[in-house]
Every structure is written in C-alpha cells, then in structure tokens.
Design an enzyme around this catalytic site. Sequence first.
Site, short mmCIF file in Angstrom:
data_model
loop_
_atom_site.label_atom_id
_atom_site.label_comp_id
_atom_site.label_asym_id
_atom_site.label_seq_id
_atom_site.Cartn_x
_atom_site.Cartn_y
_atom_site.Cartn_z
N TYR A 1 6.59 -8.74 8.52
CA TYR A 1 5.98 -7.37 8.80
C TYR A 1 6.56 -6.65 10.20
CZ TYR A 1 3.20 -8.28 4.51
OH TYR A 1 2.94 -8.24 3.15
N ASP B 1 -7.17 1.13 8.47
CA ASP B 1 -5.95 1.65 8.71
C ASP B 1 -5.83 3.16 8.98
OD1 ASP B 1 -6.30 2.71 6.42
OD2 ASP B 1 -5.07 1.34 4.94
N ARG C 1 -3.88 -5.23 8.46
CA ARG C 1 -5.04 -4.24 8.86
C ARG C 1 -6.19 -5.23 9.57
NH1 ARG C 1 -7.64 -1.70 4.10
NH2 ARG C 1 -6.93 -3.57 2.83
N ASP D 1 0.89 -1.25 0.02
CA ASP D 1 0.12 0.00 -0.05
C ASP D 1 0.66 1.21 0.06
OD1 ASP D 1 -2.50 -1.57 0.00
OD2 ASP D 1 -2.60 -1.31 2.26
#
Length: 298
Positions: free
Chosen positions: A68, A82, A174, A39
Amino acid sequence: MMHGFLNIDKPSGITSHDVVARIRRLSGQRRVGHAGTLDPAATGVLVVALGGATRLIEYVQRQTLKRYLATVHLGVTTTTDDADGEIVAQRPTPPLDAATIEQALAPLRGTIWQTPPMYAALHHQGRRLYELARAGVMVDMPPRQVEVERLELVRYDPPLAILDVVCGSGTYIRALARDLGVALGCGAHLAALRRTAVGAFRIEDAVPLRALEEETQPDVRAVLRRRLMPPEVAVADWHVLHLDEERARRIRRGLPIPAPPDAAAQARAHAPDGALLALLRYDGSHWRPIKVFDWTDA
C-alpha cells in the site's frame, strides 16, 4: 464462459461489490467475485475473478504480499482513524524530520500487536464493530498479532507523511496511521490509501475500471479476454506438474497419483493441453486432488 482474473485499478468512491457488479454486466456472467475488499475511499489493485477462477479466490487472499501507499495526516485524529470519520481532536504538528518519524515507525514493523479500529468489519458477539460504534457502543477489542514486513517513509510534506507499507492479511493501515500519531504525540489518521500489489497482481499492470469500460466498446468479450489473466496466477508459486493423459484421467476422477519421497507439499497439476487441471496435496506417498477443474462446464 470466461475463466481467469482481472487486475482492476479501483477508483475512489465505490465499493468492491460495485466493481464486481460492473464487471458482471460487462462480461454477461453471474460467476464473478473479488479477492480482498478495499474500502470505498481506497483505490488501487482489486483482483476480480471470473467463472471457475472464483474457486481460486481463497488462494489470492492468502498471498502474503499486500502493498500500500498510505497518506497519513498528522495532528488530526478521527472517530474512524481515517478521513471518513468525525474529527475528535486537532493538535499542532511538532517539528519533525525523517529521523524522528523513522524512530516512531521502527516499533510498528515486524510481528506486532495491533488493536483493530472501532469502525471495522470484525464481529463482536454477533455484530460488526462498526454497527456497534454507530449505535454508540464502544468495545475494548483485544490486540491481534499482525505482520508488517515493510513500513518506510516515502515523503514528508507537513502535515502529510507518505508511507510504503507491505503487510500480511488482517493488518489495518488505519491502525498503523493511528499508532504513528500516538508515537509522535500529535495524533493522526489515514487520509488516503492506494493498494499497489496483491501477490503477483501489481498496480503497474492494473487497468482502471473506467478505461476498461470505455475500451470494451463494441467488442466487450474480446477486450475482456485480452485483459484476463489465467486461473493459475492465483497459485503461481506452487510446484508445477505436467501430467500425461493417464495421470490426468486419474486426477479427473478424484484419484491420487504416486509422488516421490521429496515431493512438494502442494502442487498445481496441468493437463496435457496445458490447462490447469487440479490442485494437489502431498500425503507422504501420493498427490491427492483437493480441487479439480473442468473449464468447459464451470
């Protein structure tokens, strides 16, 4: 033409496609692609393929290890799960310690069922979910099975929980943030995301995009070649065959070569000069080429 992979540390604020466009300008090559979209707000490892290595992108995307560092803001829920979304609700964050957060994280590990965020790129009746959401159409998406191999609390600085996540493809970080907030009873959203690994591509080895652009002056191609990882890194864990000239000749013509009874299910074949020549699949008696590479013409 250059062939191989660049491990780019994507900055926040641009799309993965923007990174590809900038590498395309630097390299002077049209055949450039990326493996695994990030993103715009996310940072970290973005694997970029050049030349014939674009034919190997699918194998990078299949690599199971995706890691991550996720920053979860507790007490605030948003429309998108988010920081880009509008705030839906704010609640006081209850007194929490590492043990309480660990108890909430435990059910989110392993093989779990996860409901995708409404603002996602998934299709529903021919349209993207985020397109429907922007039009005010809400869809009850069925949960999907995903793999969360690791989900650990790195640090808790109220109201921010920093998580180390290792997961399979299709997992929404998310959604993990959202579901952690639900489990803790205060709501949450993903405040920041940094991808630290995709298979063999690690953040420690990644080059920031801006730094790459700055160091390519004046000899662009020399710098890119120095940073380029070989095409076979996409299938580094495959069985390796080093072919003699006769077997290499058959593979170049798309013909199978004999294999032992205990052969690996898949293999990468290298020509006598060491270059990756083909990807092979075992059929019970032979290795058959599924992709053959010609790096001079690619």
